[in-house]
Write a protein that holds these residues in place. Structure first.
Motif: not given
Length: 403
Positions: A114, A118, A142, A146, A163, A181-182, A184-185, A204
């Motif tokens: 990840f 990212a 992130l 994350a 998640i 955050t959610q 962006r993931i 996600a």
């Protein structure tokens, strides 16, 4: 439609497709698979969203396959025909391009984490961000929330449970941050799917997935956060506090330098302090566990300068005896014309770690005596990262100008 060479055209295509010109191919817009002629089985695939790519439909060892040749934008019609013809020549020799591509994709999935993806996504989208600060906010979010959970995990092995491990601890207390955050993931996982590194079933995704588990942000009870000093203003405000006299001001300094809660500092006793270590008993800690706090030189200096009183073992005793009140520390900041409160310095410290340092989030959480949210991790965690916490607290003190 079998041929002497062991491959066949898609039965949905005409056996002899008319040979289209580049201009005719460019004008195609309707979603579907469009045979372009020139090479048997070569087609332009157009999705419902409008993306276009070259596809070669063949049968290899009795199984019908679709071989992706590349995006339309990266390959002219002539190049697509040349590539398709080369692919057919390989198949005649007995090669299996489909199996080779499958093996390559599997190997890439296994090594693409990840955090890798990212970084790649952010680099590719950098020109779309409003400004460098917006890009930095993405990276910071992130990294803070994350990466500790899924950063080192291959993207095709990230599940809804992972998640939720990221979001649930902050969904009710930092709802806006959690939703960002959610989102962006979700975008990065969509990017992973588009790259063929995982399935399109985005773990996600909010709509139709996480919204069935988590309450809508608009329905979450809003928590009133303690007003906190901004990271950029922290050094100047700390120096102003340092110039003020009185026991409450010195206690406030120690609170800032240790990033702990007011109750822990106000209840400090002489026998809890030894060198650069302050052992706070569990009954004064929110988590109920004994905590070893690092004391930087300035904090040690403050404690050593406090007078010992026969009537109490408290380091920061009130002028008339007994423990300082929480209001006395707040009053120091109020008299300076500040609306921020002592407890807000914990948020300032946490923001400093996230925005201006490379320290892992777990080191900051351990320094602040936060509870480990993951029960499995908590069960196996034996150390308290003391040496790393010594480093982070010294750097915090240097940032404030205390060292």
């Amino acid at each position: 439609c079998a041929t002497p060479f062991g491959y066949e055209m898609d039965i949905n295509m005409p056996k002899i497709a008319r040979t289209m010109t580049a201009r005719q191919v460019e004008s195609l817009r309707e979603p579907g698979l469009h045979s372009v002629g020139g090479v048997t089985g070569l087609a332009l695939q157009i999705t419902a969203e409008g993306s276009r790519s070259w596809v070669l439909r063949v049968t290899i060892q009795g199984r019908r396959r679709s071989l992706g040749l590349g995006p339309f934008r990266d390959m002219t019609l002539a190049q697509a025909r040349e590539t398709a013809q080369e692919m057919r020549t390989r198949i005649r020799r007995g090669d299996d391009p489909y199996a080779e591509k499958s093996a390559q994709r599997a190997a890439q999935k296994a090594r693409t984490t990840f955090d890798d993806l990212a970084a790649e996504y952010l680099e590719g989208k950098r020109s779309e961000f409003r400004n460098p600060k917006h890009a930095a906010q993405w990276a910071s979010t992130l990294k803070t929330y994350a990466s500790p959970i899924i950063g080192a995990r291959p993207v095709d092995r990230i599940t809804v449970e992972h998640i939720l491990q990221i979001l649930e601890p902050i969904w009710w207390t930092k709802t806006e941050t959690a939703k960002r955050t959610q989102g962006r993931i979700e975008k990065i996982m969509d990017y992973a799917a588009a790259r063929g590194l995982c399935t399109p079933e985005n773990p996600a995704r909010w709509r139709g997935r996480l919204d069935a588990i988590l309450p809508a942000p608009s329905k979450v009870h809003r928590v009133e956060h303690y007003p906190a000093v901004s990271v950029s203003d922290a050094p100047a405000i700390y120096q102003a506090i340092r110039q003020r006299g009185g026991t409450a001001a010195r206690a406030l300094e120690v609170l800032i330098l240790t990033a702990l809660r007011s109750g822990a500092v106000r209840g400090m006793t002489w026998d809890e302090v030894e060198g650069d270590m302050w052992t706070v008993p569990g009954e004064r800690m929110k988590a109920g566990r004994t905590h070893r706090a690092v004391l930087v030189p300035r904090a040690q200096e403050i404690i050593a300068a406090m007078p010992e009183r026969a009537e109490t073992d408290l380091v920061f005793a009130a002028p008339r005896g007994g423990r300082l009140s929480d209001a006395s520390m707040t009053a120091v900041m109020k008299r300076m014309g500040l609306r921020e409160v002592p407890h807000g310095w914990r948020s300032t410290f946490r923001d400093w770690v996230a925005e201006l340092t490379d320290y892992p989030g777990e080191v900051a959480r351990m320094a602040m005596a936060h509870t480990i949210g993951d029960k499995v991790e908590a069960a196996y965690r034996r150390g308290d990262l003391l040496e790393k916490r010594r480093s982070i607290m010294r750097d915090w003190a240097r940032y404030l100008g205390a060292e």
